[in-house]
Design a protein around this motif. Structure first.
Motif, PDB file in Angstrom:
ATOM      1  N   UNK A 270     -10.198  61.953 -19.340  1.00 34.10           N
ATOM      2  CA  UNK A 270      -9.140  62.951 -19.482  1.00 34.10           C
ATOM      3  C   UNK A 270      -7.796  62.237 -19.538  1.00 34.10           C
ATOM      4  N   UNK A 271      -7.702  61.287 -20.446  1.00 33.25           N
ATOM      5  CA  UNK A 271      -6.532  60.420 -20.539  1.00 33.25           C
ATOM      6  C   UNK A 271      -5.441  61.045 -21.405  1.00 33.25           C
ATOM      7  N   UNK A 272      -4.221  60.691 -21.138  1.00 40.28           N
ATOM      8  CA  UNK A 272      -3.079  61.119 -21.950  1.00 40.28           C
ATOM      9  C   UNK A 272      -1.922  60.164 -21.696  1.00 40.28           C
ATOM     10  N   UNK A 273      -0.930  60.203 -22.572  1.00 38.95           N
ATOM     11  CA  UNK A 273       0.233  59.329 -22.429  1.00 38.95           C
ATOM     12  C   UNK A 273       0.891  59.544 -21.078  1.00 38.95           C
ATOM     13  N   UNK A 274       1.201  58.427 -20.446  1.00 38.47           N
ATOM     14  CA  UNK A 274       1.907  58.417 -19.164  1.00 38.47           C
ATOM     15  C   UNK A 274       1.056  58.920 -17.998  1.00 38.47           C
ATOM     16  N   UNK A 275      -0.276  59.029 -18.202  1.00 43.10           N
ATOM     17  CA  UNK A 275      -1.118  59.325 -17.051  1.00 43.10           C
ATOM     18  C   UNK A 275      -1.080  58.157 -16.064  1.00 43.10           C
ATOM     19  N   UNK A 276      -1.052  56.939 -16.614  1.00 40.67           N
ATOM     20  CA  UNK A 276      -0.863  55.777 -15.750  1.00 40.67           C
ATOM     21  C   UNK A 276       0.570  55.759 -15.232  1.00 40.67           C
ATOM     22  N   UNK A 277       0.736  55.810 -13.932  1.00 42.62           N
ATOM     23  CA  UNK A 277       2.064  55.696 -13.340  1.00 42.62           C
ATOM     24  C   UNK A 277       2.446  54.225 -13.218  1.00 42.62           C
ATOM     25  N   UNK A 278       1.495  53.428 -12.731  1.00 45.06           N
ATOM     26  CA  UNK A 278       1.767  51.994 -12.601  1.00 45.06           C
ATOM     27  C   UNK A 278       0.458  51.246 -12.389  1.00 45.06           C
ATOM     28  N   UNK A 279       0.414  50.024 -12.921  1.00 45.70           N
ATOM     29  CA  UNK A 279      -0.701  49.116 -12.667  1.00 45.70           C
ATOM     30  C   UNK A 279      -0.146  47.750 -12.298  1.00 45.70           C
ATOM     31  N   UNK A 280      -0.873  47.060 -11.450  1.00 55.14           N
ATOM     32  CA  UNK A 280      -0.408  45.774 -10.936  1.00 55.14           C
ATOM     33  C   UNK A 280      -1.606  44.848 -10.766  1.00 55.14           C
ATOM     34  N   UNK A 281      -1.462  43.608 -11.218  1.00 52.87           N
ATOM     35  CA  UNK A 281      -2.569  42.635 -11.167  1.00 52.87           C
ATOM     36  C   UNK A 281      -2.041  41.280 -10.737  1.00 52.87           C
ATOM     37  N   UNK A 282      -2.806  40.603  -9.897  1.00 55.27           N
ATOM     38  CA  UNK A 282      -2.540  39.212  -9.519  1.00 55.27           C
ATOM     39  C   UNK A 282      -3.771  38.369  -9.828  1.00 55.27           C
ATOM     40  N   UNK A 283      -3.581  37.241 -10.487  1.00 50.19           N
ATOM     41  CA  UNK A 283      -4.651  36.264 -10.661  1.00 50.19           C
ATOM     42  C   UNK A 283      -4.541  35.304  -9.482  1.00 50.19           C
TER      43      UNK A 283
END
Length: 780
Positions: free
Chosen positions: A199-212
């Protein structure tokens, strides 16, 4: 040698006699476990509107690692895209491509969210977009064939044809484990798409963060604004082989960029943040080399996820994890051991058990920490915290089933609901909650039914008086969905609040459930208040038409009225023909209201025999012809108790052949084997109860209505160490009527069974016949 063999045989025979011997008062203990996972088919319900997923998970697990077969967006040209409805679980059997494998899914729901942390293994030229189904080579997706697909409890595998990779998945409670067998390649990639979701749509992601963190460990989180509007999931992802190189797709430029421009963040930069991250990890692989991934989840922190990973999957033995998780499934499935005439029925039964045990799901780290509704970190003390409560569906049969075969878990689920209430600014029990969010989906306040059913059946591992007060508080929030009108007028006016009849009827039932809990706890004032509220169903009954009908604020009935129509008539997900029978708390008085015994029997007969034209449900997403028998809509929950209402007439036998018909028509083997959304196990719980021969018409009552069992026999291995047996005599596909019933050797005169008769152990025997015994029971 002869003596030794004889001794061994005698010892083995003794074990079998012990395992299957009978003792007094249901104290039989079955020690022999059967291999029951062989009868589970996770593919059932993955076609059409079943909305189940085929991937790997454990009972009530936090991780549901399963394939996604397309990337249909929630909106099209700024409007709702109806095609997305098919993808509530991310997978549709008719599709020809797989986009990847994500770690969170709902089972059988009619709305959706989740689909976190999609992983896709690929070879060849790096592509960071999924492409389209009509041209799978246009992106990282791959064609696949069902002939190479295998789905079992805690295991899923498929061959990704375009990348020549065998994908295998298994899971523990909090960790998804991937095993990808690659061809020889110096262009092997693992894609981690953090923009992907259900049920995806533009701006559904508020924020994502990744560390290697190092060359094998990745950590981070994803926050989304969807059905749950403040949902944050943390992860720790580990590879069994060092990464050769890694990077991310270039992100859209922002008005404010800070000073990050001094770095090339697209390649080998170990810290990544943004709304839409798509990452890749590169490897060189030999022919047949297996790249393994562990993805652990946490509701609290990446450190919590890492600790979950270390404890639940301390090594890289994929087969060991698979075996252990399948043993967990086998233990749960053995709580009910059945024999059937047809193998197809055995598959249906244990697949229903499997689906019933998929949720609610555990929602806490191994140390008990979880994020609460107030967005603060809490610790579950002396209970396991659960999330994902599809209560409009599951209060009807799933939670009553848990009170028999999962009482410890159900008690913990009530404790989780009480924690929700404590953290709620509304001081309400959950309506439809998941991942520290209330999404307010559907009507009623059916958590009170779950609480009351547990209290009435003495499955109390929580503060019962606190729980009762939480029920009362929930039922008195005036701004919730027409409750102010309901409390003042005794009904919800249609011109003030839509779906008014459904709400009035469901509130009245919930009020009755509160009254039963109050009665059990000796709270007379609360009992009197809510037993009076429970009679409000009478306020929306129209004597002239014989149907429940929307009433307006001025006290008159709405003029334009069609009892067959699902839309604009005061009902939600049902029509008046079906919903008028929704008085599970007071069937006897409802029957009198509708003209008495003879008229009511004709009415029920007509429900199953009449024809419902397509025009009445053609614009309803979750109802298709597959889920309808006459005008009886089994593919939606408001009708699930209806066939058992014959038990309150003088002809209980009229229910018996219809129950068997529903069991056969609505539940079949194969991907399209469900007649509607499984709704987080409610459809499956109906099947389990009805196959056993009894059903909880009104949760909050200590009685079950008897029906017509499908099974040859069943043994319920109860948590208290006792067993309850179901036996049928002369069982066959033609012998669908019950000539008599014995409980512990004594013939029953009424078609009802007490909860204590089940939970204290014992034996019920149904004598089956091809002809109805019209005097075998006296109805209520």
């Amino acid at each position: 040698m002869i003596k030794t063999n004889f001794k061994n045989c005698f010892f083995g025979l003794s074990i079998l006699l012990f395992a299957f011997s009978n003792t007094i008062n249901g104290q039989k203990k079955v020690t022999e476990k059967r291999n029951l996972i062989q009868y589970v088919d996770p593919m059932i319900g993955t076609a059409k509107m079943g909305h189940t997923y085929p991937g790997a998970t454990v009972p009530f697990g936090s991780v549901q690692l399963s394939p996604e077969t397309d990337t249909i967006a929630y909106s099209l040209n700024g409007k709702y895209n109806g095609e997305v409805y098919k993808y509530c679980a991310g997978y549709q059997y008719e599709d020809k491509t797989i986009v990847g494998f994500s770690h969170t899914h709902f089972s059988g729901t009619g709305h959706s969210d989740l689909g976190d942390f999609l992983i896709m293994p690929t070879t060849g030229k790096l592509q960071l977009n999924p492409g389209v189904a009509s041209k799978p080579l246009s992106g990282y997706r791959s064609a696949f064939s069902h002939s190479t697909e295998k789905a079992e409890p805690a295991y899923y595998s498929v061959f990704l044809e375009d990348h020549k990779i065998k994908a295998e998945l298994t899971a523990t409670t909090r960790v998804g484990m991937h095993q990808y067998t690659f061809p020889k390649s110096d262009e092997a990639h693992i894609i981690l798409d953090l923009t992907s979701g259900i049920y995806n749509y533009d701006k559904k992601n508020v924020w994502t963060f990744v560390r290697v963190e190092n060359d094998t460990l990745i950590t981070g989180y994803r926050q989304t604004n969807g059905w749950a509007r403040t949902r944050t999931v943390y992860f720790a992802m580990s590879f069994n082989k060092p990464i050769k190189s890694y990077g991310q797709a270039a992100q859209e430029k922002s008005v404010y960029r800070g000073f990050w421009g001094r770095f090339d963040q697209t390649k080998n930069f170990p810290e990544m943040a943004g709304q839409n991250l798509k990452l890749f990890f590169d490897f060189d692989t030999n022919e047949g080399e297996k790249i393994k991934i562990k993805m652990a989840l946490s509701p609290v922190s990446s450190a919590g996820a890492l600790e979950n990973m270390k404890k639940e999957t301390p090594d890289w033995d994929f087969e060991k994890v698979k075996k252990q998780s399948q043993e967990v499934w086998n233990k749960e499935l053995n709580k009910v051991q059945v024999e059937t005439i047809q193998k197809e029925d055995l598959v249906n039964f244990y697949t229903a058990m499997y689906h019933a045990f998929l949720g609610p799901t555990e929602y806490m780290d191994l140390n008990g920490n979880y994020k609460g509704l107030d967005m603060n970190v809490h610790k579950a003390e002396n209970f396991t915290n659960y999330t994902s409560y599809s209560l409009w569906d599951t209060y009807r049969a799933l939670h009553p089933l848990f009170n028999i075969v999962q009482p410890k878990r159900n008690g913990d689920m009530v404790s989780s609901m009480l924690a929700h209430s404590d953290q709620s600014v509304h001081k309400m029990l959950p309506i439809w909650s998941h991942y520290a969010n209330e999404n307010w989906c559907m009507i009623g306040y059916h958590s009170v039914s779950v609480v009351a059913d547990a209290i009435v059946k003495s499955n109390i591992s929580f503060d019962a008086e606190k729980a009762l007060q939480a029920c009362v508080n929930t039922a008195k929030v005036p701004y919730y969905d027409g409750l102010e009108f309901y409390m003042n007028k005794g009904y919800v006016p249609e011109d003030k609040n839509g779906a008014s009849v459904s709400k009035t009827l469901e509130y009245a039932y919930d009020d009755w459930a509160i009254a039963q809990a109050a009665k059990k706890l000796g709270k007379t004032a609360i009992y009197n208040e809510f037993i009076n509220r429970s009679k409000n169903y009478k306020n929306v009954y129209d004597e002239k038409t014989g149907f429940m009908r929307p009433k307006l604020n001025d006290g008159t009935f709405k003029k334009e009225f069609d009892p067959l129509d699902t839309h604009g008539q005061g009902f939600i997900e049902g029509n008046s023909w079906n919903y008028s029978l929704y008085v599970p708390q007071d069937p006897a008085n409802m029957i009198q209201l509708m003209g008495g015994n003879e008229k009511f029997k004709v009415r029920l007969d007509s429900l199953f025999n009449m024809h419902l034209p397509d025009k009445y449900f053609e614009n309803t997403e979750d109802i298709t012809r597959d889920g309808i028998i006459g005008n009886y809509v089994h593919g939606n929950e408001p009708s699930h108790h209806v066939v058992y209402l014959y038990n309150w007439t003088d002809s209980p036998w009229k229910a018996q052949d219809k129950i068997r018909m529903i069991l056969k028509k609505m539940y079949r083997n194969g991907a399209d084997g469900l007649g509607g959304n499984d709704d987080f196990g409610q459809m499956s719980a109906w099947y389990i109860f009805s196959s056993l021969g009894f059903y909880p018409v009104a949760p909050g009552s200590d009685e079950y209505a008897l029906g017509s069992p499908l099974l040859k026999s069943a043994i319920l291995n109860l948590e208290n160490g006792k067993t309850f047996e179901v036996e049928t005599v002369n069982q066959s596909d033609k012998n669908v009527f019950v000539s008599k019933v014995l409980l512990n050797g004594k013939e029953l005169s009424k078609p009802f069974l007490k909860h204590e008769d089940v939970i204290n152990g014992g034996k019920i025997t149904f004598y089956m016949s091809s002809k109805p015994n019209k005097k075998n029971f006296v109805g209520k």
